[in-house]
Scaffold this active site. Sequence first.
Site, PDB file in Angstrom:
ATOM      1  N   ASP A  14       7.221  -8.623  -2.797  1.00  0.00           N
ATOM      2  CA  ASP A  14       6.152  -9.532  -3.174  1.00  0.00           C
ATOM      3  C   ASP A  14       5.235  -8.777  -4.139  1.00  0.00           C
ATOM      4  O   ASP A  14       5.256  -7.535  -4.182  1.00  0.00           O
ATOM      5  CB  ASP A  14       5.398  -9.963  -1.916  1.00  0.00           C
ATOM      6  CG  ASP A  14       4.138 -10.734  -2.218  1.00  0.00           C
ATOM      7  OD1 ASP A  14       4.222 -11.760  -2.913  1.00  0.00           O
ATOM      8  OD2 ASP A  14       3.059 -10.295  -1.772  1.00  0.00           O
ATOM      9  N   ASP A  16       1.364  -9.754  -5.400  1.00  0.00           N
ATOM     10  CA  ASP A  16      -0.049  -9.676  -5.031  1.00  0.00           C
ATOM     11  C   ASP A  16      -0.204  -9.323  -3.551  1.00  0.00           C
ATOM     12  O   ASP A  16       0.307 -10.024  -2.682  1.00  0.00           O
ATOM     13  CB  ASP A  16      -0.739 -11.019  -5.293  1.00  0.00           C
ATOM     14  CG  ASP A  16      -0.670 -11.428  -6.748  1.00  0.00           C
ATOM     15  OD1 ASP A  16      -1.494 -10.946  -7.527  1.00  0.00           O
ATOM     16  OD2 ASP A  16       0.221 -12.228  -7.095  1.00  0.00           O
ATOM     17  N   ASP A 177       3.557  -8.953   2.349  1.00  0.00           N
ATOM     18  CA  ASP A 177       2.316  -8.645   3.056  1.00  0.00           C
ATOM     19  C   ASP A 177       1.826  -9.770   3.950  1.00  0.00           C
ATOM     20  O   ASP A 177       0.748  -9.660   4.541  1.00  0.00           O
ATOM     21  CB  ASP A 177       1.202  -8.304   2.048  1.00  0.00           C
ATOM     22  CG  ASP A 177       0.723  -9.532   1.277  1.00  0.00           C
ATOM     23  OD1 ASP A 177      -0.483  -9.820   1.299  1.00  0.00           O
ATOM     24  OD2 ASP A 177       1.556 -10.201   0.640  1.00  0.00           O
TER      25      ASP A 177
END
Length: 221
Positions: A14, A16, A177
């Site tokens: 991922d 951001d 995240d």
Amino acid sequence: MNALVEGARAVAFDLDGTLVDSAPDLAVAANRMLDALGLPPLAEERIAAAIGDGIDALVVRTLAESAGKPAREDLAVRAARIFRELYAERVFDAGTVYEGVREGLAALAARGLPLGCITNKASPFTTALLERAGLARWFSFVECADAMEQRKPAPYLLLKACAGLGIAPRELLFVGDSGLDAAAARAAGCPVMLVDYGYNRGTRVEDAGADALIASLAELG
């Protein structure tokens, strides 16, 4: 954790909240958007809490929090256009690459593993951000959500990456995240690892159903 890496034929990340802390630049663009619309600004942490589902969702959430009520559709469309123009000017001015990211990418590349980025951010912003952050050179594939139906937690982008690589989903390790990342990986049939930082919008990463939890991508080495 080592077993997850050993069993992978490719690793995707991922963007951001996993590779980069992009909240400072997103917050500047969002608050300049709000100012242009005559609305009060928000603290960076409130804008960071809206990150993860793409720009349209971030704009809608930001408008609602600033105004104290849901935004009209026409206002949301106008605001998203303003936001895109402002964000394009500074996709990586105040943002930072998280500690351990470069070390982790280097260690995986040394194993000969193809590395990729799979993100809900649109292609133009993703390309510019990876270049400006000095991360583009690590990635042999990048998959972006340029249509709403492609966005995680839908498995579309992960399955597309697997098809492009010619590997089974179980052979692509995905690192993110948030619960969105874990849900997308589970839906695709990919093993998933979460970092314990980033933007998880109040979801405890320990409860997101990941195969492993790490504090730094440097641990992948």
